[in-house]
Design an enzyme around this catalytic site. Structure first.
Site, PDB file in Angstrom:
ATOM      1  N   ARG A  18     -10.480 -11.335   1.230  1.00 17.56           N
ATOM      2  CA  ARG A  18     -11.719 -12.327   0.656  1.00 17.56           C
ATOM      3  C   ARG A  18     -10.790 -13.551   0.619  1.00 17.56           C
ATOM      4  O   ARG A  18     -11.891 -14.531   0.468  1.00 17.56           O
ATOM      5  CB  ARG A  18     -11.862 -11.698  -0.709  1.00 17.56           C
ATOM      6  CG  ARG A  18     -10.597 -11.364  -1.608  1.00 17.56           C
ATOM      7  CD  ARG A  18     -11.011 -10.775  -2.898  1.00 17.56           C
ATOM      8  NE  ARG A  18     -11.016  -9.282  -2.559  1.00 17.56           N
ATOM      9  CZ  ARG A  18     -11.371  -8.498  -3.495  1.00 17.56           C
ATOM     10  NH1 ARG A  18     -11.469  -8.672  -4.732  1.00 17.56           N
ATOM     11  NH2 ARG A  18     -11.549  -7.041  -3.278  1.00 17.56           N
ATOM     12  N   LYS A  27       0.844  -1.064  -0.050  1.00 15.67           N
ATOM     13  CA  LYS A  27      -0.086   0.034  -0.066  1.00 15.67           C
ATOM     14  C   LYS A  27       0.833   1.163  -0.170  1.00 15.67           C
ATOM     15  O   LYS A  27       2.076   1.153   0.544  1.00 15.67           O
ATOM     16  CB  LYS A  27      -0.751   0.136   1.434  1.00 15.67           C
ATOM     17  CG  LYS A  27      -1.941  -1.069   1.265  1.00 15.67           C
ATOM     18  CD  LYS A  27      -2.851  -0.879   2.551  1.00 15.67           C
ATOM     19  CE  LYS A  27      -4.204  -1.654   2.562  1.00 15.67           C
ATOM     20  NZ  LYS A  27      -4.968  -1.545   1.392  1.00 15.67           N
TER      21      LYS A  27
HETATM   22  N1  BES Z   1      -8.082  -3.476   4.090  1.00 15.21           N
HETATM   23  C1  BES Z   1      -8.427  -3.014   2.547  1.00 15.21           C
HETATM   24  C2  BES Z   1      -9.822  -2.395   2.322  1.00 15.21           C
HETATM   25  C3  BES Z   1      -9.901  -1.132   3.085  1.00 15.21           C
HETATM   26  C4  BES Z   1      -9.556   0.104   2.473  1.00 15.21           C
HETATM   27  C5  BES Z   1     -10.290  -0.696   4.128  1.00 15.21           C
HETATM   28  C6  BES Z   1      -9.683   1.591   2.997  1.00 15.21           C
HETATM   29  C7  BES Z   1     -10.624   0.391   4.888  1.00 15.21           C
HETATM   30  C8  BES Z   1     -10.209   1.645   4.138  1.00 15.21           C
HETATM   31  C9  BES Z   1      -8.294  -4.192   1.624  1.00 15.21           C
HETATM   32  O1  BES Z   1      -7.734  -5.187   1.977  1.00 15.21           O
HETATM   33  C10 BES Z   1      -8.098  -3.896   0.347  1.00 15.21           C
HETATM   34  O2  BES Z   1      -6.777  -3.522   0.431  1.00 15.21           O
HETATM   35  N2  BES Z   1      -8.650  -3.644  -0.837  1.00 15.21           N
HETATM   36  C11 BES Z   1      -8.330  -3.439  -1.860  1.00 15.21           C
HETATM   37  C12 BES Z   1      -9.055  -4.199  -2.794  1.00 15.21           C
HETATM   38  C13 BES Z   1      -8.276  -4.077  -4.086  1.00 15.21           C
HETATM   39  C14 BES Z   1      -6.619  -4.376  -4.364  1.00 15.21           C
HETATM   40  C15 BES Z   1      -8.988  -5.061  -5.297  1.00 15.21           C
HETATM   41  C16 BES Z   1      -8.764  -1.885  -2.042  1.00 15.21           C
HETATM   42  O3  BES Z   1      -9.816  -1.745  -1.582  1.00 15.21           O
HETATM   43  O4  BES Z   1      -8.267  -1.098  -2.672  1.00 15.21           O
HETATM   44 ZN    ZN Z   2      -5.645  -5.176   1.537  1.00 16.82          ZN
END
Ligand code: BES
Ligand code: ZN
Ligand code: ZN
Length: 498
Positions: free
Chosen positions: A344, A270
């Site tokens: 997921r 991230k």
């Molecule tokens: N934990 C995150 C989602 C999230 C984002 C929660 C912001 C709270 C605030 C999740 O694991 C994630 O990183 N999801 C990605 C999915 C994508 C790579 C398909 C996302 O939302 O960008």
């Molecule tokens: Zn994630």
């Protein structure tokens, strides 16, 4: 917070007076026990229009021989709602300062039982702060100790109000637990520490059993989703199963939580901004644990199971890579195209295990699953998907009742198709494009809901994406800051009807 309901005329500590908008005087029923000079002062203020009692407002009075008072605006009587009353109650706690002391007396008159109950619930829910890691000066004793609230109302309403306050207090212990877990720093709260806390909880209640599936067992069981996400961390993943009233017959509700104690994104790292917030990526599990505590504390008599899928998503030489293909507990293979879509993966194993091993009547998963859900609904509502309209509707209604909105979202076939067209595996963990990301995530999860035994129909299942509601929700008046404990109350209400 200790809440004592009675018809006593004495005022202990500061008088708290909830007032309907544009009240011009203290109602006859509320004036008993109020010192004449304080009553005069209040009535002057009201008749001069200096306090209009609009919703969300409060005013402190001090300096007369008649004691201190906190006036609380309830808004217009004809517009009163449960959530409005909860917010007014929360305003009492939020407005309380050292000057008010830690003993309060709330005087109600002419307010119906459900509305008084909601007001008390709001006072209790707002009475939380996370200061475990704050050093305190030795001589600072200014803000310590439990708040005691005396409530007076009409004779024939006291018993019901005390019962409702006791129930709110019991459920709030689950809300506080979920907040504590959500706020805990990720260096101290990692998967096996969560498991340890669950085991300790199991020792507190005779009717609670806790089972932990550790890393080695997860590998043996073939939980490739959990293992794939967690193997890059020194702190290994686990599943924690908390069962209430296991001796009662099933099928029963099963709650499944996403429990990423820290989500760096893994190899699909991230960006640094706000990465610290990813400590809340276990709030689905925090809520699951909180619901189990709320149910145990409120004396629920039927079987309910909570299953939390715990892992830390880290980049390392042993981390899974984009491009890996994993075999999940269901036997289905998944092409991991982005290691940041990890929630997921752990849930795929949790849902399949819950569906095949835990005898569900229905399954509800909670997950801080996608940023896309926050884009769609902001911090105002949880995204809600389900393969069963009746279940979806029940959750929506329970959420509305509790002031924790869950908003229906679609499970279109096209989303499922998008997630099942991997060139080399059964399912892919990333949508083909970036649009509709919370829907494709839900469609992914649906692939891991088993059928009911001997049928072609899936177990009733709902998915709640709490990425926007688990924290950062400034409009949530029940919480000052940080983790919200969202949906402990919704699910307690859904399961118990109380
Ligand atoms: N934990 C995150 C989602 C999230 C984002 C929660 C912001 C709270 C605030 C999740 O694991 C994630 O990183 N999801 C990605 C999915 C994508 C790579 C398909 C996302 O939302 O960008
Ligand atoms: Zn994630
Ligand atoms: Zn995540």
């Amino acid at each position: 917070m200790q809440v004592i309901v009675n018809t006593n005329e004495n005022i202990n500590g500061t008088l708290v007076l909830p007032l309907w908008q544009d009240s011009k005087n203290v109602s006859d029923g509320s004036e008993a026990g109020v010192h004449r000079s304080l009553k005069n002062q209040i009535e002057n203020i009201l008749s001069n229009g200096d306090f209009k009692a609009k919703a969300g407002t409060a005013m402190t009075l001090a300096g007369t021989e008649g004691g201190k008072a906190l006036l609380i605006g309830l808004g217009k009587q004809e517009d009163a709602t449960l959530q409005g009353m909860r917010e007014s109650g929360a305003k009492v706690t939020a407005s309380r300062r050292n000057i008010h002391g830690r003993t309060l007396t709330v005087k109600f008159h002419g307010v119906d039982g459900a509305h008084m109950g909601a007001f008390v619930e709001g006072m209790i829910l707002r009475d939380y702060s996370y200061d475990k890691y704050k050093s305190k000066d030795d001589d600072d004793d200014s803000d310590e100790g439990e708040i005691t609230v005396h409530i007076t109302c009409e004779d024939d309403k006291t018993d019901d109000l005390q019962k409702s306050a006791d129930l709110s207090g019991a459920v709030a212990t689950g809300v506080y637990l979920a907040r504590d877990l959500g706020n805990a720093p990720p260096n101290d709260l990692y998967p096996m520490e969560f498991a340890r806390q669950a085991i300790e909880f199991g020792k507190e209640y005779e009717n609670v059993e806790v089972k932990v599936i550790n890393y080695e067992e997860a590998k043996q069981l073939g939980m490739g989703g959990l293992v794939g996400v967690g193997m890059g961390s020194y702190r290994k993943p686990c599943m924690v199963i908390i069962e209430l009233n296991g001796d009662k017959p099933g099928p029963s509700p099963i709650i499944v939580g996403k429990g990423i104690t820290f989500d760096t994104g893994g190899i699909s790292l991230k960006p640094p901004a706000s990465m610290d917030e990813m400590k809340y990526d276990m709030h689905g599990s925090a809520t699951t644990f909180g619901v189990m505590k709320a149910l145990a504390a409120s004396g629920h008599k039927d079987r309910v199971v909570g299953m939390t899928c715990m892992a830390e998503n880290m980049p390392s030489s042993n981390a899974q890579r984009p491009g890996d293909v994993i075999t999940t507990y269901s036997g289905k293979t998944v092409e991991v195209l982005n290691t940041d879509a990890e929630g997921r993966l752990v849930l795929s194993d949790g849902l399949w295990y819950a569906g095949t091993e835990l005898n569900p009547s229905y399954m509800i998963d909670l997950a801080t699953l996608t940023g896309a859900c926050v884009v769609a609904l902001g911090h105002e509502a949880t995204g809600l998907w389900s393969n069963d309209d009746e279940l979806l509707n029940k959750i929506k209604v329970a959420g509305e009742h509790c002031g924790e909105i869950a908003w229906p979202m679609p499970l279109f076939k096209a989303f499922e198709k998008e997630m099942t067209d991997s060139k080399i595996a059964d399912v892919r963990n990333l949508g083909a494009g970036r649009y509709g990301g919370s829907n494709t995530a839900a469609a992914f999860l649906k692939q891991f809901v088993p059928n009911m035994e001997g049928t072609e129909n899936q177990i009733p299942w709902a998915h709640m994406d709490i990425a926007g509601t688990a924290w950062g929700a400034k409009s949530n008046k029940m919480v000052k800051t940080g983790a919200t404990g969202i949906h402990v109350r919704t699910l307690h209400h859904l399961i118990t009807g109380q």
